[in-house]
Design an enzyme around this catalytic site. Structure first.
Site, PDB file in Angstrom:
ATOM      1  N   CYS A 117       3.145   0.983   4.404  1.00  0.00           N
ATOM      2  CA  CYS A 117       2.339   1.319   3.481  1.00  0.00           C
ATOM      3  C   CYS A 117       1.589   2.634   3.365  1.00  0.00           C
ATOM      4  O   CYS A 117       1.296   3.157   4.575  1.00  0.00           O
ATOM      5  CB  CYS A 117       1.006   0.523   3.279  1.00  0.00           C
ATOM      6  N   CYS A 170      -2.165   2.878   4.316  1.00  0.00           N
ATOM      7  CA  CYS A 170      -2.763   2.405   5.283  1.00  0.00           C
ATOM      8  C   CYS A 170      -1.689   2.357   6.490  1.00  0.00           C
ATOM      9  O   CYS A 170      -2.458   1.915   7.623  1.00  0.00           O
ATOM     10  CB  CYS A 170      -3.467   1.296   5.122  1.00  0.00           C
ATOM     11  N   CYS A 220      -0.428  -4.195  -0.928  1.00  0.00           N
ATOM     12  CA  CYS A 220      -0.739  -4.215   0.537  1.00  0.00           C
ATOM     13  C   CYS A 220      -1.597  -5.251   0.739  1.00  0.00           C
ATOM     14  O   CYS A 220      -2.805  -5.154   0.306  1.00  0.00           O
ATOM     15  CB  CYS A 220      -0.749  -2.968   0.861  1.00  0.00           C
ATOM     16  N   CYS A 278      -4.926  -2.851   2.542  1.00  0.00           N
ATOM     17  CA  CYS A 278      -5.749  -2.010   1.628  1.00  0.00           C
ATOM     18  C   CYS A 278      -5.588  -2.401   0.446  1.00  0.00           C
ATOM     19  O   CYS A 278      -6.535  -1.792  -0.399  1.00  0.00           O
ATOM     20  CB  CYS A 278      -5.129  -0.570   1.997  1.00  0.00           C
ATOM     21  N   CYS A 289      10.502  -5.338  -5.719  1.00  0.00           N
ATOM     22  CA  CYS A 289      10.891  -4.062  -6.464  1.00  0.00           C
ATOM     23  C   CYS A 289       9.828  -3.134  -6.264  1.00  0.00           C
ATOM     24  O   CYS A 289       8.491  -3.310  -6.725  1.00  0.00           O
ATOM     25  CB  CYS A 289      11.007  -4.371  -7.887  1.00  0.00           C
TER      26      CYS A 289
HETATM   27 FE    FE Z   1      -2.077  -0.379   2.555  1.00  0.00          FE
END
Ligand code: FE
Length: 129
Positions: A44, A47, A93, A96, A116
């Protein structure tokens, strides 16, 4: 994690902020990871949570990076998205809460899933780093 909107604006570049925090979508074939083929892990951009690996990346020809599986149960969470007059499944995610993209059921086996994902929501960690 409890990061304020102002903190996200400082931490992310405008492109990342728009996708991760405002559910934006980058234009197709514009992202840096669409044709990226190195071995490693996609994390991510907000984070650092491990999301997808290069082993599950494939060419969906959609213009966005596509994966047929997530790294683990800690990687992502999903949510129904009825924006733009469509019924889609949003991918966030798990750590976060940042918006990553959508998941569809037209991916390859063994999962049949197509995550995607916007390149702007991702950072890449090379396998040997
Ligand atoms: Fe994240």
């Amino acid at each position: 994690m409890n990061t304020s909107d102002d903190e996200w604006k400082l931490k992310l570049n405008p492109e990342q902020y728009k996708v991760l925090r405002q559910c934006g979508t980058e234009p197709p074939f514009s992202g840096k990871y669409v044709n990226h083929k190195e071995d490693g892990t996609y994390v991510c951009a907000g984070c650092g949570n491990e999301l997808f690996t290069s082993d599950t990346k494939y060419d969906s020809r959609s213009g966005w990076p596509a994966f047929w599986n997530k790294v683990s149960e800690e990687s992502v969470t999903i949510k129904e998205d009825r924006s733009l007059g469509m019924k889609r499944i949003e991918v966030l995610c798990k750590k976060c809460g940042g918006h990553l993209g959508h998941v569809f059921e037209d991916g390859p086996q063994p999962t049949g899933l197509r995550y995607c994902i916007n390149s702007a929501a991702l950072d890449f960690k090379e396998k040997n780093e």
